[in-house]
Motif scaffolding. Structure first.
Motif, PDB file in Angstrom:
ATOM      1  N   THR A  70     -15.283 -11.585  -3.076  1.00 26.28           N
ATOM      2  CA  THR A  70     -15.767 -12.184  -4.322  1.00 26.28           C
ATOM      3  C   THR A  70     -16.072 -13.660  -4.047  1.00 26.28           C
ATOM      4  OG1 THR A  70     -14.451 -10.680  -5.695  1.00 26.28           O
ATOM      5  CG2 THR A  70     -15.249 -12.700  -6.733  1.00 26.28           C
ATOM      6  N   ILE A  71     -17.330 -14.007  -4.183  1.00 24.29           N
ATOM      7  CA  ILE A  71     -17.746 -15.387  -3.958  1.00 24.29           C
ATOM      8  C   ILE A  71     -17.602 -16.149  -5.274  1.00 24.29           C
ATOM      9  CG2 ILE A  71     -19.607 -16.881  -3.170  1.00 24.29           C
ATOM     10  CD1 ILE A  71     -20.809 -14.408  -1.782  1.00 24.29           C
ATOM     11  N   PRO A  72     -16.863 -17.250  -5.292  1.00 23.25           N
ATOM     12  CA  PRO A  72     -16.657 -17.984  -6.544  1.00 23.25           C
ATOM     13  C   PRO A  72     -17.975 -18.445  -7.176  1.00 23.25           C
ATOM     14  CG  PRO A  72     -15.127 -18.749  -4.863  1.00 23.25           C
ATOM     15  CD  PRO A  72     -16.108 -17.853  -4.170  1.00 23.25           C
ATOM     16  N   ASP A  73     -17.982 -18.511  -8.491  1.00 25.33           N
ATOM     17  CA  ASP A  73     -19.179 -18.931  -9.226  1.00 25.33           C
ATOM     18  C   ASP A  73     -19.560 -20.374  -8.948  1.00 25.33           C
ATOM     19  OD1 ASP A  73     -19.477 -16.453 -10.404  1.00 25.33           O
ATOM     20  OD2 ASP A  73     -18.330 -16.983 -12.198  1.00 25.33           O
ATOM     21  N   THR A  74     -18.621 -21.146  -8.422  1.00 21.68           N
ATOM     22  CA  THR A  74     -18.890 -22.564  -8.138  1.00 21.68           C
ATOM     23  C   THR A  74     -19.722 -22.760  -6.872  1.00 21.68           C
ATOM     24  OG1 THR A  74     -16.710 -22.625  -7.071  1.00 21.68           O
ATOM     25  CG2 THR A  74     -16.860 -23.466  -9.333  1.00 21.68           C
ATOM     26  N   LEU A  89     -18.787  -4.377   4.875  1.00 19.09           N
ATOM     27  CA  LEU A  89     -19.026  -4.996   3.568  1.00 19.09           C
ATOM     28  C   LEU A  89     -19.937  -4.110   2.729  1.00 19.09           C
ATOM     29  CD1 LEU A  89     -18.314  -7.661   2.074  1.00 19.09           C
ATOM     30  CD2 LEU A  89     -20.490  -8.575   2.911  1.00 19.09           C
ATOM     31  N   THR A  90     -19.493  -3.752   1.531  1.00 14.86           N
ATOM     32  CA  THR A  90     -20.240  -2.794   0.711  1.00 14.86           C
ATOM     33  C   THR A  90     -20.932  -3.407  -0.504  1.00 14.86           C
ATOM     34  OG1 THR A  90     -18.248  -2.242  -0.577  1.00 14.86           O
ATOM     35  CG2 THR A  90     -18.731  -0.884   1.367  1.00 14.86           C
ATOM     36  N   LYS A  91     -20.399  -4.511  -1.004  1.00 16.29           N
ATOM     37  CA  LYS A  91     -20.928  -5.046  -2.269  1.00 16.29           C
ATOM     38  C   LYS A  91     -20.773  -6.563  -2.297  1.00 16.29           C
ATOM     39  CE  LYS A  91     -20.280  -4.684  -7.298  1.00 16.29           C
ATOM     40  NZ  LYS A  91     -19.495  -4.042  -8.381  1.00 16.29           N
ATOM     41  N   VAL A  92     -21.823  -7.258  -2.731  1.00 11.04           N
ATOM     42  CA  VAL A  92     -21.785  -8.713  -2.855  1.00 11.04           C
ATOM     43  C   VAL A  92     -22.535  -9.135  -4.106  1.00 11.04           C
ATOM     44  CG1 VAL A  92     -22.494 -10.916  -1.846  1.00 11.04           C
ATOM     45  CG2 VAL A  92     -21.611  -9.134  -0.366  1.00 11.04           C
ATOM     46  N   ASN A  93     -21.928 -10.055  -4.846  1.00  5.33           N
ATOM     47  CA  ASN A  93     -22.593 -10.676  -5.989  1.00  5.33           C
ATOM     48  C   ASN A  93     -22.811 -12.149  -5.640  1.00  5.33           C
ATOM     49  OD1 ASN A  93     -23.592 -11.439  -8.440  1.00  5.33           O
ATOM     50  ND2 ASN A  93     -21.773 -10.913  -9.629  1.00  5.33           N
ATOM     51  N   ILE A  94     -24.051 -12.524  -5.421  1.00  6.26           N
ATOM     52  CA  ILE A  94     -24.362 -13.914  -5.075  1.00  6.26           C
ATOM     53  C   ILE A  94     -24.259 -14.764  -6.344  1.00  6.26           C
ATOM     54  CG2 ILE A  94     -26.129 -15.461  -4.159  1.00  6.26           C
ATOM     55  CD1 ILE A  94     -27.271 -13.065  -2.627  1.00  6.26           C
ATOM     56  N   PRO A  95     -23.519 -15.879  -6.303  1.00  6.59           N
ATOM     57  CA  PRO A  95     -23.330 -16.698  -7.511  1.00  6.59           C
ATOM     58  C   PRO A  95     -24.646 -17.223  -8.092  1.00  6.59           C
ATOM     59  CG  PRO A  95     -21.761 -17.326  -5.818  1.00  6.59           C
ATOM     60  CD  PRO A  95     -22.730 -16.396  -5.169  1.00  6.59           C
TER      61      PRO A  95
END
Length: 207
Positions: A70-74, A89-95
């Motif tokens: 989980t990449i921080p929103d900051t 790595l299966t899933k990434v949400n780019i901030p």
């Protein structure tokens, strides 16, 4: 755990620590340096807090046990090759504050099946998703005007992708080896399609 009060994890700090399996990064840290955790082959869990703004090049490159992060929103900057070679790595949400998908960012992340690119992104870098053979669908935001060469090369499961209207050139090898892609719409503003852009798109029936 890294103690509170540390503000930066410098370049190559834990590079090659092959037995390191878990790391907790406190909220005091604002920067993760280049190759900070590169080739930490056993690293399977990374906990990051809000406060980090920059994850620099190759920070987690080759962390082949890392399946989720989980990449921080900051975070506003993701350097090149940050997750390159993270094969589980299966899933990434780019901030949402990130404006560029850097070159080689997810190269050879062969298990990556879901990635969310935020609306502020204007550039997809070279080889950014090269070899992401599990991605079936990806939505490129309308603000994107540049897609680099090899960006989606060998995304062999990709069946659906859009090219935004602001894109004027399709670079060489951009979709080479996208062997599941059957249809693609090229925007009217495109004035140049470079060599091998759609090479080995063996199921492509409609352009």
């Amino acid at each position: 755990n890294i103690p509170d009060g540390v503000t930066s994890i410098n370049n190559y700090t834990f590079d090659g620590c092959k037995s390191l399996s878990e790391i907790v990064i406190p909220s005091s840290v604002t920067t993760i340096g280049s190759s900070a955790f590169e080739d930490c082959y056993s690293l399977s869990k990374v906990t990051m807090s809000d406060g980090i703004t920059s994850i620099n090049g190759s920070a987690f490159k080759g962390c082949r046990a890392l399946s989720e992060i989980t990449i921080p929103d900051t975070v506003t900057t993701l350097g090149s090759s940050v997750f390159s070679g993270c094969t589980l790595l299966t899933k990434v949400n780019i901030p949402g504050g990130v404006t560029s998908v850097s070159s080689y960012l997810f190269r050879e992340c062969s298990s990556l099946s879901e990635v969310i690119i935020p609306d502020k992104v204007t550039k997809i870098g070279s080889s950014s998703f090269e070899g992401c053979s599990s991605i079936k669908e990806i939505t490129i935001p309308n603000n994107v005007t540049s897609i680099g060469e090899y960006a989606f090369e060998d995304c062999s499961s990709l069946t659906n992708i859009n090219i935004p209207d602001g894109v004027t050139s399709i670079s060489k090898y951009t979709f080479d080896g996208c062997s599941s892609l059957s249809e693609i719409t090229i925007p009217k503003n495109v004035t140049s399609i470079e060599r091998y852009a759609f090479e080995n798109c063996t199921l492509l029936k409609k352009v």
